[in-house]
Motif scaffolding. Structure first.
Motif, PDB file in Angstrom:
ATOM      1  N   GLY A 134      -3.668  -2.618  14.690  1.00  0.00           N
ATOM      2  CA  GLY A 134      -2.680  -1.669  15.213  1.00  0.00           C
ATOM      3  C   GLY A 134      -1.894  -1.038  14.069  1.00  0.00           C
ATOM      4  N   THR A 135      -0.736  -0.444  14.419  1.00  0.00           N
ATOM      5  CA  THR A 135      -0.014   0.381  13.428  1.00  0.00           C
ATOM      6  C   THR A 135       1.359  -0.196  13.097  1.00  0.00           C
ATOM      7  OG1 THR A 135      -1.152   2.349  14.223  1.00  0.00           O
ATOM      8  CG2 THR A 135       0.895   2.703  12.994  1.00  0.00           C
ATOM      9  N   LEU A 136       1.681  -0.177  11.797  1.00  0.00           N
ATOM     10  CA  LEU A 136       3.013  -0.544  11.322  1.00  0.00           C
ATOM     11  C   LEU A 136       3.715   0.707  10.808  1.00  0.00           C
ATOM     12  CD1 LEU A 136       2.311  -3.839   9.295  1.00  0.00           C
ATOM     13  CD2 LEU A 136       3.603  -3.639  11.427  1.00  0.00           C
ATOM     14  N   ASP A 137       5.026   0.776  11.025  1.00  0.00           N
ATOM     15  CA  ASP A 137       5.847   1.857  10.461  1.00  0.00           C
ATOM     16  C   ASP A 137       6.514   1.332   9.209  1.00  0.00           C
ATOM     17  OD1 ASP A 137       6.620   2.705  13.801  1.00  0.00           O
ATOM     18  OD2 ASP A 137       5.384   3.881  12.431  1.00  0.00           O
ATOM     19  N   ILE A 138       6.212   1.955   8.077  1.00  0.00           N
ATOM     20  CA  ILE A 138       6.774   1.522   6.794  1.00  0.00           C
ATOM     21  C   ILE A 138       7.663   2.645   6.265  1.00  0.00           C
ATOM     22  CG2 ILE A 138       6.288   0.678   4.469  1.00  0.00           C
ATOM     23  CD1 ILE A 138       5.156  -1.138   6.693  1.00  0.00           C
ATOM     24  N   ASP A 139       8.910   2.298   5.924  1.00  0.00           N
ATOM     25  CA  ASP A 139       9.858   3.319   5.440  1.00  0.00           C
ATOM     26  C   ASP A 139      10.492   2.848   4.138  1.00  0.00           C
ATOM     27  OD1 ASP A 139      10.058   5.241   7.870  1.00  0.00           O
ATOM     28  OD2 ASP A 139      10.197   3.227   8.733  1.00  0.00           O
TER      29      ASP A 139
ATOM     30  N   MET B  21      12.107  -1.438   0.997  1.00  0.00           N
ATOM     31  CA  MET B  21      11.016  -1.123   1.922  1.00  0.00           C
ATOM     32  C   MET B  21      11.336  -1.754   3.286  1.00  0.00           C
ATOM     33  SD  MET B  21       8.229   0.570   1.521  1.00  0.00           S
ATOM     34  CE  MET B  21       7.270   0.544   0.047  1.00  0.00           C
ATOM     35  N   TYR B  22      11.244  -0.964   4.354  1.00  0.00           N
ATOM     36  CA  TYR B  22      11.452  -1.496   5.711  1.00  0.00           C
ATOM     37  C   TYR B  22      10.129  -1.466   6.463  1.00  0.00           C
ATOM     38  CZ  TYR B  22      16.416  -1.072   4.728  1.00  0.00           C
ATOM     39  OH  TYR B  22      17.658  -1.209   4.157  1.00  0.00           O
ATOM     40  N   MET B  23       9.858  -2.521   7.187  1.00  0.00           N
ATOM     41  CA  MET B  23       8.626  -2.617   7.992  1.00  0.00           C
ATOM     42  C   MET B  23       9.036  -2.837   9.444  1.00  0.00           C
ATOM     43  SD  MET B  23       6.025  -5.865   8.132  1.00  0.00           S
ATOM     44  CE  MET B  23       7.487  -6.809   8.575  1.00  0.00           C
ATOM     45  N   THR B  24       8.479  -2.028  10.347  1.00  0.00           N
ATOM     46  CA  THR B  24       8.771  -2.175  11.779  1.00  0.00           C
ATOM     47  C   THR B  24       7.463  -2.317  12.540  1.00  0.00           C
ATOM     48  OG1 THR B  24      10.724  -0.761  11.528  1.00  0.00           O
ATOM     49  CG2 THR B  24       9.958  -1.178  13.784  1.00  0.00           C
ATOM     50  N   GLY B  25       7.418  -3.336  13.393  1.00  0.00           N
ATOM     51  CA  GLY B  25       6.188  -3.549  14.163  1.00  0.00           C
ATOM     52  C   GLY B  25       6.389  -4.569  15.255  1.00  0.00           C
ATOM     53  N   PRO B  26       5.382  -4.759  16.092  1.00  0.00           N
ATOM     54  CA  PRO B  26       5.492  -5.636  17.265  1.00  0.00           C
ATOM     55  C   PRO B  26       5.402  -7.120  16.896  1.00  0.00           C
ATOM     56  CG  PRO B  26       3.287  -4.720  17.146  1.00  0.00           C
ATOM     57  CD  PRO B  26       4.073  -4.098  16.023  1.00  0.00           C
ATOM     58  N   ALA B  27       5.822  -7.938  17.874  1.00  0.00           N
ATOM     59  CA  ALA B  27       5.692  -9.403  17.747  1.00  0.00           C
ATOM     60  C   ALA B  27       5.441  -9.939  19.146  1.00  0.00           C
ATOM     61  CB  ALA B  27       6.963 -10.007  17.169  1.00  0.00           C
TER      62      ALA B  27
ATOM     63  N   ALA C  46       0.838  -1.213   0.000  1.00  0.00           N
ATOM     64  CA  ALA C  46       0.000   0.000   0.000  1.00  0.00           C
ATOM     65  C   ALA C  46       0.865   1.253   0.000  1.00  0.00           C
ATOM     66  CB  ALA C  46      -0.919  -0.014   1.215  1.00  0.00           C
ATOM     67  N   VAL C  47       1.928   1.259   0.790  1.00  0.00           N
ATOM     68  CA  VAL C  47       2.823   2.429   0.827  1.00  0.00           C
ATOM     69  C   VAL C  47       3.546   2.574  -0.509  1.00  0.00           C
ATOM     70  CG1 VAL C  47       4.882   3.435   1.913  1.00  0.00           C
ATOM     71  CG2 VAL C  47       3.072   2.422   3.333  1.00  0.00           C
ATOM     72  N   ALA C  48       3.975   1.470  -1.081  1.00  0.00           N
ATOM     73  CA  ALA C  48       4.650   1.533  -2.393  1.00  0.00           C
ATOM     74  C   ALA C  48       3.713   2.153  -3.433  1.00  0.00           C
ATOM     75  CB  ALA C  48       5.084   0.133  -2.826  1.00  0.00           C
TER      76      ALA C  48
ATOM     77  N   ILE D 151       3.347   5.951  -2.680  1.00  0.00           N
ATOM     78  CA  ILE D 151       4.511   6.736  -3.129  1.00  0.00           C
ATOM     79  C   ILE D 151       4.477   6.893  -4.650  1.00  0.00           C
ATOM     80  CG2 ILE D 151       7.032   6.721  -3.327  1.00  0.00           C
ATOM     81  CD1 ILE D 151       7.049   5.183  -0.602  1.00  0.00           C
ATOM     82  N   ALA D 152       4.189   5.777  -5.340  1.00  0.00           N
ATOM     83  CA  ALA D 152       4.175   5.809  -6.821  1.00  0.00           C
ATOM     84  C   ALA D 152       3.097   6.753  -7.341  1.00  0.00           C
ATOM     85  CB  ALA D 152       3.930   4.391  -7.359  1.00  0.00           C
ATOM     86  N   ALA D 153       2.001   6.860  -6.577  1.00  0.00           N
ATOM     87  CA  ALA D 153       0.897   7.733  -7.023  1.00  0.00           C
ATOM     88  C   ALA D 153       1.089   9.162  -6.530  1.00  0.00           C
ATOM     89  CB  ALA D 153      -0.424   7.174  -6.495  1.00  0.00           C
ATOM     90  N   GLY D 154       2.212   9.414  -5.805  1.00  0.00           N
ATOM     91  CA  GLY D 154       2.454  10.765  -5.289  1.00  0.00           C
ATOM     92  C   GLY D 154       1.487  11.140  -4.173  1.00  0.00           C
ATOM     93  N   ARG D 155       0.932  10.122  -3.488  1.00  0.00           N
ATOM     94  CA  ARG D 155      -0.074  10.403  -2.441  1.00  0.00           C
ATOM     95  C   ARG D 155       0.523  10.335  -1.038  1.00  0.00           C
ATOM     96  NH1 ARG D 155      -5.682   7.615  -4.197  1.00  0.00           N
ATOM     97  NH2 ARG D 155      -6.386   9.219  -2.777  1.00  0.00           N
ATOM     98  N   THR D 156       1.685   9.733  -0.910  1.00  0.00           N
ATOM     99  CA  THR D 156       2.322   9.682   0.420  1.00  0.00           C
ATOM    100  C   THR D 156       3.810  10.009   0.283  1.00  0.00           C
ATOM    101  OG1 THR D 156       2.993   7.365   0.241  1.00  0.00           O
ATOM    102  CG2 THR D 156       0.784   7.802   1.153  1.00  0.00           C
ATOM    103  N   ARG D 157       4.403  10.294   1.467  1.00  0.00           N
ATOM    104  CA  ARG D 157       5.870  10.460   1.509  1.00  0.00           C
ATOM    105  C   ARG D 157       6.494   9.077   1.649  1.00  0.00           C
ATOM    106  NH1 ARG D 157       6.208  16.069   4.715  1.00  0.00           N
ATOM    107  NH2 ARG D 157       5.466  14.902   6.517  1.00  0.00           N
ATOM    108  N   ASP D 158       7.809   9.032   1.907  1.00  0.00           N
ATOM    109  CA  ASP D 158       8.514   7.732   1.933  1.00  0.00           C
ATOM    110  C   ASP D 158       8.360   7.003   3.261  1.00  0.00           C
ATOM    111  OD1 ASP D 158      11.364   8.631  -0.191  1.00  0.00           O
ATOM    112  OD2 ASP D 158       9.217   8.387  -0.561  1.00  0.00           O
ATOM    113  N   SER D 159       7.995   7.738   4.328  1.00  0.00           N
ATOM    114  CA  SER D 159       7.778   7.093   5.643  1.00  0.00           C
ATOM    115  C   SER D 159       6.322   7.287   6.018  1.00  0.00           C
ATOM    116  CB  SER D 159       8.688   7.716   6.705  1.00  0.00           C
ATOM    117  OG  SER D 159      10.033   7.355   6.429  1.00  0.00           O
ATOM    118  N   VAL D 160       5.626   6.159   6.226  1.00  0.00           N
ATOM    119  CA  VAL D 160       4.169   6.216   6.433  1.00  0.00           C
ATOM    120  C   VAL D 160       3.779   5.329   7.619  1.00  0.00           C
ATOM    121  CG1 VAL D 160       1.904   5.800   5.376  1.00  0.00           C
ATOM    122  CG2 VAL D 160       3.837   6.554   3.961  1.00  0.00           C
TER     123      VAL D 160
END
Ligand SMILES: N[C@H](CCC[C@H](N)C(=O)O)C(=O)O
Length: 266
Positions: free
Chosen positions: A236-241, A249-255, A215-217, A220-229
């Motif tokens: 819950g929430t994932l940090d995608i950079d 693409m880096y994904m950070t989240g809980p386990a 979704a973040v990729a 970014i390709a559509a110019g709708r988001t920045r590189d960190s979302v």
């Protein structure tokens, strides 16, 4: 057979440590253990095993028994499992998957893994496509591969998006020879999106790590988001950079480990 139940943002899997257990038919086992009424309950089965090319190997099977190339929430939990259970002393290590070798960096608290950052590799973005769906409607979406297939659909409100009908219909549409995961994505602003996901082989799940990256990729390709979302999912929430330098693409989240058990389910 001993198993461990783990979850990442409510996307839950049954783990079997194949350094100790032998699994003969993972497709059948995945269906049996995933059943939330007659089995252990989960979105699928993940096998932890040895690899000749990386520190560990991950095989993932959806609740319907189908094998997937990769699982973002699942690989974070695998990272937690192998560190917390003393199978490695490294906090950075590699895991072989059907989508290539992934590098994990574990984030510790009181000596145990609480979150993991995963190098998810390079997203492969297709063109925006229009699909004819029943009854005589069309839906616009973007194909993105994170090693596994995704169809990203932009919506104004994730709680009003016909996911229950569009999800299963798109999953098995002939445009996708190997079926697809389907993400319904609402842009909040250029560094925040909300998302629900209909997963190939598991139906709606609380979260999808590869789907969040897809979704973040697409954003970014559509110019709708920045590189960190920040991607807000039901669970819950994932940090995608996205690192433009190395197109990764880096994904950070809980386990989290929920419980261990023993079963003679098969
Ligand atoms: N259903 C997916 C596999 C699980 C992916 C998801 N749970 C994640 O966290 O990435 C597929 O068939 O490609």
């Amino acid at each position: 057979m001993r198993f461990t139940k783990m979850e990442g943002l409510g996307n839950d899997y049954v783990y079997v440590n194949c350094f100790r257990e032998k699994v003969y038919d993972p497709e059948i086992l995945a269906r049996l253990v995933s059943d939330r009424h007659r089995g252990i309950g989960g979105d699928g089965l993940i096998l932890i095993g040895p690899s000749a090319r990386a520190d560990f190997n991950m095989d993932i099977y959806n609740a319907d028994g189908s094998r997937a190339e990769m699982c973002g929430n699942g690989i974070r939990c695998l990272g937690k499992y192998v560190y917390d259970h003393g199978m490695t002393e490294k906090t950075e290590f590699t895991v072989e998957t059907q989508a290539g070798i992934k590098r994990l960096r574990c984030i510790l608290q009181d000596g145990r893994v609480v979150a993991v950052c995963v190098d998810m590799g390079r997203p492969d973005i297709g063109a925006a496509v229009e699909m004819a769906v029943l009854p005589d409607e069309t839906v616009d979406f973007v194909r993105v591969s994170m090693g596994n297939p995704h169809a990203v659909v932009w919506v104004d409100d994730i709680y009003v998006c016909q996911m229950e009908t569009l999800g299963p219909e798109m999953e098995v549409h002939p445009m996708f020879p190997n079926r697809t995961n389907v993400e319904f994505v609402q842009i909040v602003d250029e560094d925040h999106m909300r998302m629900r996901v209909w997963e190939r082989g598991s139906g709606e799940t609380f979260a999808c790590g590869t789907g969040a990256c897809a979704a973040v990729a697409a954003g970014i390709a559509a110019g709708r988001t920045r590189d960190s979302v920040k991607v807000s999912l039901l669970g819950g929430t994932l940090d995608i950079d996205y690192d433009r330098q190395n197109e990764t693409m880096y994904m950070t989240g809980p386990a989290r480990e929920v419980f261990e058990g023993w079963t003679d389910i098969y």
